[in-house]
Write a protein that holds these residues in place. Structure first.
Motif, mmCIF file in Angstrom:
data_model
loop_
_atom_site.group_PDB
_atom_site.id
_atom_site.type_symbol
_atom_site.label_atom_id
_atom_site.label_comp_id
_atom_site.label_asym_id
_atom_site.label_seq_id
_atom_site.Cartn_x
_atom_site.Cartn_y
_atom_site.Cartn_z
ATOM 1 N N ALA A 31 20.086 -14.440 -38.553
ATOM 2 C CA ALA A 31 19.738 -15.302 -39.685
ATOM 3 C C ALA A 31 20.955 -16.085 -40.182
ATOM 4 O O ALA A 31 20.852 -17.279 -40.471
ATOM 5 N N VAL A 32 22.114 -15.422 -40.273
ATOM 6 C CA VAL A 32 23.332 -16.102 -40.717
ATOM 7 C C VAL A 32 23.694 -17.210 -39.738
ATOM 8 O O VAL A 32 24.012 -18.337 -40.136
ATOM 9 N N ASP A 33 23.637 -16.903 -38.462
ATOM 10 C CA ASP A 33 24.035 -17.875 -37.443
ATOM 11 C C ASP A 33 23.016 -19.000 -37.269
ATOM 12 O O ASP A 33 23.351 -20.057 -36.749
ATOM 13 N N ASP A 38 22.415 -21.096 -48.499
ATOM 14 C CA ASP A 38 22.266 -19.688 -48.872
ATOM 15 C C ASP A 38 21.239 -18.991 -47.986
ATOM 16 O O ASP A 38 20.199 -19.560 -47.659
ATOM 17 N N LEU A 39 21.574 -17.763 -47.602
ATOM 18 C CA LEU A 39 20.631 -16.880 -46.913
ATOM 19 C C LEU A 39 20.212 -15.830 -47.935
ATOM 20 O O LEU A 39 21.056 -15.105 -48.467
ATOM 21 N N ALA A 60 27.507 -8.604 -43.306
ATOM 22 C CA ALA A 60 26.716 -9.835 -43.241
ATOM 23 C C ALA A 60 27.227 -10.851 -44.260
ATOM 24 O O ALA A 60 27.259 -12.054 -43.988
ATOM 25 N N HIS A 61 27.644 -10.363 -45.426
ATOM 26 C CA HIS A 61 28.222 -11.237 -46.454
ATOM 27 C C HIS A 61 29.485 -11.916 -45.916
ATOM 28 O O HIS A 61 29.646 -13.131 -46.051
ATOM 29 N N ARG A 66 32.315 -16.747 -43.544
ATOM 30 C CA ARG A 66 33.055 -17.415 -42.462
ATOM 31 C C ARG A 66 32.328 -18.657 -41.964
ATOM 32 O O ARG A 66 32.946 -19.554 -41.398
ATOM 33 N N ARG A 67 31.035 -18.709 -42.170
ATOM 34 C CA ARG A 67 30.239 -19.863 -41.736
ATOM 35 C C ARG A 67 29.909 -20.804 -42.900
ATOM 36 O O ARG A 67 29.036 -21.654 -42.786
#
Length: 127
Positions: A31-33, A38-39, A60-61, A66-67
């Motif tokens: 999901a982050v990638d 905001d996720l 995950a935070h 970083r992204r």
């Protein structure tokens, strides 16, 4: 665990512990990638059973940061909010406005009392 809106909303359910963390980590990383902005992680119905449950959220935070994103925790159950406050992770992990307001409402005395009621794995000192 369900990614409702790819890259934007993940609904986590059940126990976050050493057994479930690998699957949860994979969903959160995907999901982050896979998105921008905001996720949101909906934690309604979750129970953090051990430190690996907290660790997967912190990891995950950091990955989101970083992204250039944020992992925002939503609908956080009361026991999880208390755990975040006791560990001071409520200062690290972004919370939705409603969850942040609930953390601020938790009295310190209640936090201390709840921690005394939880059995410790450490042996007691002889009196």
């Amino acid at each position: 665990m369900v990614e409702e809106e790819p890259g934007r909303l993940v609904r986590l359910r059940g126990r976050l512990d050493v057994h479930s963390v690998p699957d949860i980590r994979a969903v959160l990383h995907r999901a982050v990638d896979g998105g921008t902005g905001d996720l949101h992680a909906d934690l309604d119905g979750t129970h953090i059973a051990d430190a690996t449950g907290l660790g997967v959220l912190v990891g995950a935070h950091r990955r989101a940061q970083r992204r250039g994103r944020r992992l925002v925790l939503e609908d956080v159950p009361g026991p999880v909010l208390r755990l975040l406050r006791v560990t001071k992770l409520h200062r690290v992990l972004p919370l939705s406005p409603a969850s942040a307001a609930q953390v601020r409402m938790l009295p310190t005395r209640e936090l201390l009392q709840n921690n005394r009621d939880v059995p410790s794995s450490m042996p007691r000192r002889a009196s």
